[in-house]
Design an enzyme around this catalytic site. Sequence first.
Site, PDB file in Angstrom:
ATOM      1  N   ARG A  28      24.942  30.264  40.531  1.00  0.00           N
ATOM      2  CA  ARG A  28      25.856  31.364  40.853  1.00  0.00           C
ATOM      3  C   ARG A  28      25.349  32.679  40.272  1.00  0.00           C
ATOM      4  NH1 ARG A  28      32.156  31.190  39.140  1.00  0.00           N
ATOM      5  NH2 ARG A  28      31.223  31.439  37.077  1.00  0.00           N
TER       6      ARG A  28
ATOM      7  N   LYS B 198      29.554  38.098  40.111  1.00  0.00           N
ATOM      8  CA  LYS B 198      30.067  38.166  38.728  1.00  0.00           C
ATOM      9  C   LYS B 198      29.247  39.220  37.991  1.00  0.00           C
ATOM     10  CE  LYS B 198      31.694  34.947  35.160  1.00  0.00           C
ATOM     11  NZ  LYS B 198      33.135  35.188  35.333  1.00  0.00           N
TER      12      LYS B 198
ATOM     13  N   GLU C  92      43.678  36.476  42.524  1.00  0.00           N
ATOM     14  CA  GLU C  92      43.326  35.666  41.359  1.00  0.00           C
ATOM     15  C   GLU C  92      43.930  36.295  40.117  1.00  0.00           C
ATOM     16  OE1 GLU C  92      39.075  35.690  40.717  1.00  0.00           O
ATOM     17  OE2 GLU C  92      38.909  37.773  41.353  1.00  0.00           O
TER      18      GLU C  92
END
Length: 364
Positions: free
Chosen positions: A50, A149, A182
Site C-alpha cells: 500500500r 496515505k 470514515e
Amino acid sequence: MIIYLDGKYLPEGMAKVSVFDHGLLYGDGVFEGIRAYNGRVFRLKEHIDRMYDSAKTLDIKPPISKEEMAEAICEVLRRNKLRDAYIRPIITRGVGDLGLDPRKCKKASAIVIAVTWGAMYGDLYEKGLRAITVSVRRNPPECLPPNVKSLNYLNNILAKIEANYKGGDEAIFFDTNGYVAEGSGDNLYVIKNGEILTPHTLNNLRGVTRMVVLEIAQSLGITVKEQNLGYFDLYTADELICSGTAAEIAPITWVDGRVVGSGKPGPVTRQLMEAFHAVTKSEGYPVFTAKAGSKAKAATGTKAAAKAGAKTTGKVMAKAAKKAPAKKTVAVAKAKPKPTAKKAAVKKPVIRRAPAKRTAAKRR
C-alpha cells in the site's frame, strides 16, 4: 531508540532530516502504520504494498526496494529489542528548494521508526467511544484520493480538532456528497440486524485492518455489505465500530448525543474483537528467527513467506467461533472445504456491493 534513515541505523538524537525536505515543507511523502505482535509483524506485505502504491500515485520513486524496506523494518525492531510495537515507515520526496517543483528533489528519503504503543483508545474498548459527526468533509477522490496515505493529514487533523472541542473521542467524516466516509484515522462499520454495513472505499482509506475485519466476518458467517451510509444509519445502528492499525477494533457507543444500541459494546462487536486478537496472536512475519538475508524476500511475497507466513484466517476464526457463545444476531456457519491444492490460499470475503451513487444525499 534506533531509527533507520537512508541506509543508516542511528540513535534518535542523530536521526535528522533537512529543513529543505519536501516531506517537511509540503507534506510531500507517504507513510504507513504497522504493528508487531509478539515478535511478528502483522500484514507486513500488505502495508508495504500500500505504501509503494501511494508513492507511485504521487510519482515518488522510493529509494529502496520493497524487500529492503521490509528488512529495514525488521532490523529496527531487532536493534530496539521490540517484540510488540507500532512501526512508522516513511518515504519523503526528499531534499529540494523552497519551490513546489518536485523535479528539484533529486532523491527520495526513507525512514523507519518503531515505538512501544498499546491499543490507542485505552479503557474505551470496554466502555465504547463517543463520536462526533464533524462539519469538515473528507477530501474528494478527484482532489486527493483518500487511498493515498500521504504525509499531508491536515484534513484528518481538522476533523480531530472539531471532535476534541465538541467532547468526542473520534470524528466521523462525511464526503462531499453527504455520505459517511470514515473516522479521522479509521474505517467505520454499522451493524444492523446481524449484518455489517460499511462504506465503499472510494471516499475512505482502503484499510489493511478493514480487510482483516471482512475476512473475520466471512469466517464467522456474518454478511458484509458495502453501500452508501448516512446520518440515519449511524443513529439507528444496533452496534457501531471503527478499525485501524493504531485503533485495532474499537466500539462506538455514542454518536452526536444518541446512544448506540444498548450503550455498551454489542455481541457482534465483541466477537470481532476477540477474533481479531486471535488472528494477531497467530499471524505475522517473524522478526527474530531465521537470518536477515532470507527475511526481506519472505516478507514481500516469496514461497518462503507462504510457509513462514500466518495461518489461514479462517482456521483461526474457526477456533474462536467454538469459544464464542452463540449469538442470536449472527449466523455462524462452517464453510464447506474446497478441494486441496498445492498452495493454501486465504479466502477472499464475499461482499455484496451496492452501487455507489454520485448524487448528493438528501438529509432530513
